[in-house]
Scaffold this active site. Sequence first.
Site, PDB file in Angstrom:
ATOM      1  N   GLY A  85       0.825  -1.207   0.000  1.00  0.00           N
ATOM      2  CA  GLY A  85       0.000   0.000   0.000  1.00  0.00           C
ATOM      3  C   GLY A  85       0.855   1.250   0.000  1.00  0.00           C
ATOM      4  CG  HIS A  91       5.480   5.485  -4.244  1.00  0.00           C
ATOM      5  ND1 HIS A  91       6.238   4.950  -5.255  1.00  0.00           N
ATOM      6  CD2 HIS A  91       5.846   4.836  -3.110  1.00  0.00           C
ATOM      7  CE1 HIS A  91       7.030   4.030  -4.767  1.00  0.00           C
ATOM      8  NE2 HIS A  91       6.815   3.921  -3.468  1.00  0.00           N
ATOM      9  N   GLY A 104       6.169   4.994  -8.174  1.00  0.00           N
ATOM     10  CA  GLY A 104       6.985   3.783  -8.380  1.00  0.00           C
ATOM     11  C   GLY A 104       6.110   2.549  -8.561  1.00  0.00           C
ATOM     12  CG  HIS A 105       3.726   1.072  -5.322  1.00  0.00           C
ATOM     13  ND1 HIS A 105       3.760   2.080  -4.403  1.00  0.00           N
ATOM     14  CD2 HIS A 105       4.299  -0.001  -4.727  1.00  0.00           C
ATOM     15  CE1 HIS A 105       4.306   1.647  -3.285  1.00  0.00           C
ATOM     16  NE2 HIS A 105       4.657   0.383  -3.456  1.00  0.00           N
ATOM     17  CD  GLN A 142       7.970  -6.897   4.012  1.00  0.00           C
ATOM     18  OE1 GLN A 142       7.248  -7.717   3.436  1.00  0.00           O
ATOM     19  NE2 GLN A 142       8.589  -5.946   3.349  1.00  0.00           N
ATOM     20  CD  GLU A 174      16.496  -2.774 -12.379  1.00  0.00           C
ATOM     21  OE1 GLU A 174      17.084  -1.672 -12.437  1.00  0.00           O
ATOM     22  OE2 GLU A 174      16.464  -3.584 -13.326  1.00  0.00           O
ATOM     23  CE  LYS A 175      12.571   2.378  -3.158  1.00  0.00           C
ATOM     24  NZ  LYS A 175      12.881   1.924  -1.781  1.00  0.00           N
ATOM     25  NE  ARG A 224      10.915   1.541   4.648  1.00  0.00           N
ATOM     26  CZ  ARG A 224      10.953   1.007   5.860  1.00  0.00           C
ATOM     27  NH1 ARG A 224      11.326   1.728   6.879  1.00  0.00           N
ATOM     28  NH2 ARG A 224      10.617  -0.250   6.046  1.00  0.00           N
TER      29      ARG A 224
HETATM   30  O1  PAF Z   1       8.495  -4.307  -1.704  1.00  0.00           O
HETATM   31  C1  PAF Z   1       7.454  -4.437  -1.041  1.00  0.00           C
HETATM   32  O2  PAF Z   1       6.528  -3.599  -1.074  1.00  0.00           O
HETATM   33  C2  PAF Z   1       7.296  -5.627  -0.121  1.00  0.00           C
HETATM   34  O3  PAF Z   1       8.536  -5.995   0.432  1.00  0.00           O
HETATM   35  C3  PAF Z   1       6.623  -6.822  -0.784  1.00  0.00           C
HETATM   36  C4  PAF Z   1       7.440  -7.357  -1.961  1.00  0.00           C
HETATM   37  C5  PAF Z   1       5.234  -6.407  -1.275  1.00  0.00           C
HETATM   38  C6  PAF Z   1       6.463  -7.964   0.218  1.00  0.00           C
HETATM   39  O4  PAF Z   1       5.697  -7.583   1.320  1.00  0.00           O
END
Ligand code: PAF
Length: 281
Positions: free
Chosen positions: A31, A34, A36-37, A61, A148-149, A187
């Site tokens: 979520g 931005h 990038g996504h 994570q 790739e970031k 972030r």
């Molecule tokens: O890069 C991310 O946003 C996360 O690490 C991912 C790949 C969705 C796994 O939770």
Amino acid sequence: MKICPKVEDIRSTIRAYHAAGETVGLVTTMGALHEGHLTLMRHAREDHDRVVATIFVNPTQFGEVADLAHYPSDDARDIDLLRAEGIDALFLPEVQVIYPPGDETIVETTQLAHMLHGKVRPGHFRGVATVVARLFNICQADAAYFGEKDYQQLQVIRRMTRDLHIPIEIHGVPTVREADGLAMSSRNQRLCAEDRAAAVILSQSLDTAETLVAQGTTIEALGAAIRTRIKSEPRATLRAVDIVAAETLAPVSGPVTEKIAIMLSAEFGSVLLLDQREISP
Ligand code: PAF
């Protein structure tokens, strides 16, 4: 856009696409979407008939509970962005859907997870590999797109997918940057104005590195130059400068004779930022 909170919903949706002869590109996210996504989704759209996104803030994570608690989250805004982007389906599960009660299975790349950023963030790449394996298995898409970031993350996902024989193509997409060069990241929203301005030192030090490699240099001199450049910014707390062989992430030394990856991490206030660049001699 179809919103699927349950495994059965997203599975049957993707199964129907495949039954109609359509291919499916997947973009997994946490979520706080931005540019990038959205760029990953546009790449998926170029290659596939259907694009499916996932939003899941993966607790396994995050090393520190505080980091997870502060992770920005606004599903309504993200859903609007995905609709505007023409995404076909969104998998939006609760934590217990991905990690059912009694859950005990983890996925770990035993070497790649422990080197480099894995040393600074113990358990992080195990959490990533575990959730991405589950998301791949749930969605069963044809291809997935990652920035790739997060260079080490991309290599971990490639290795995990290969080792587990998961039938999905992995695509790495070049980092999308703000106008001043700062790599886009969810972030960045947590940076105060002064830290936001200071954070550009990461991409600037990678520009310096590129110039030095073009002039001819050694790995050692390159590392020293990058460290000096980042430390010249008083708001940056340098965490790591790693210079490794691209893809294998193996250590390198001496003159730069092969494609390298430079992976940086530094804290600005309490926000850890990453940046990376592949550079060929
Ligand atoms: O890069 C991310 O946003 C996360 O690490 C991912 C790949 C969705 C796994 O939770």
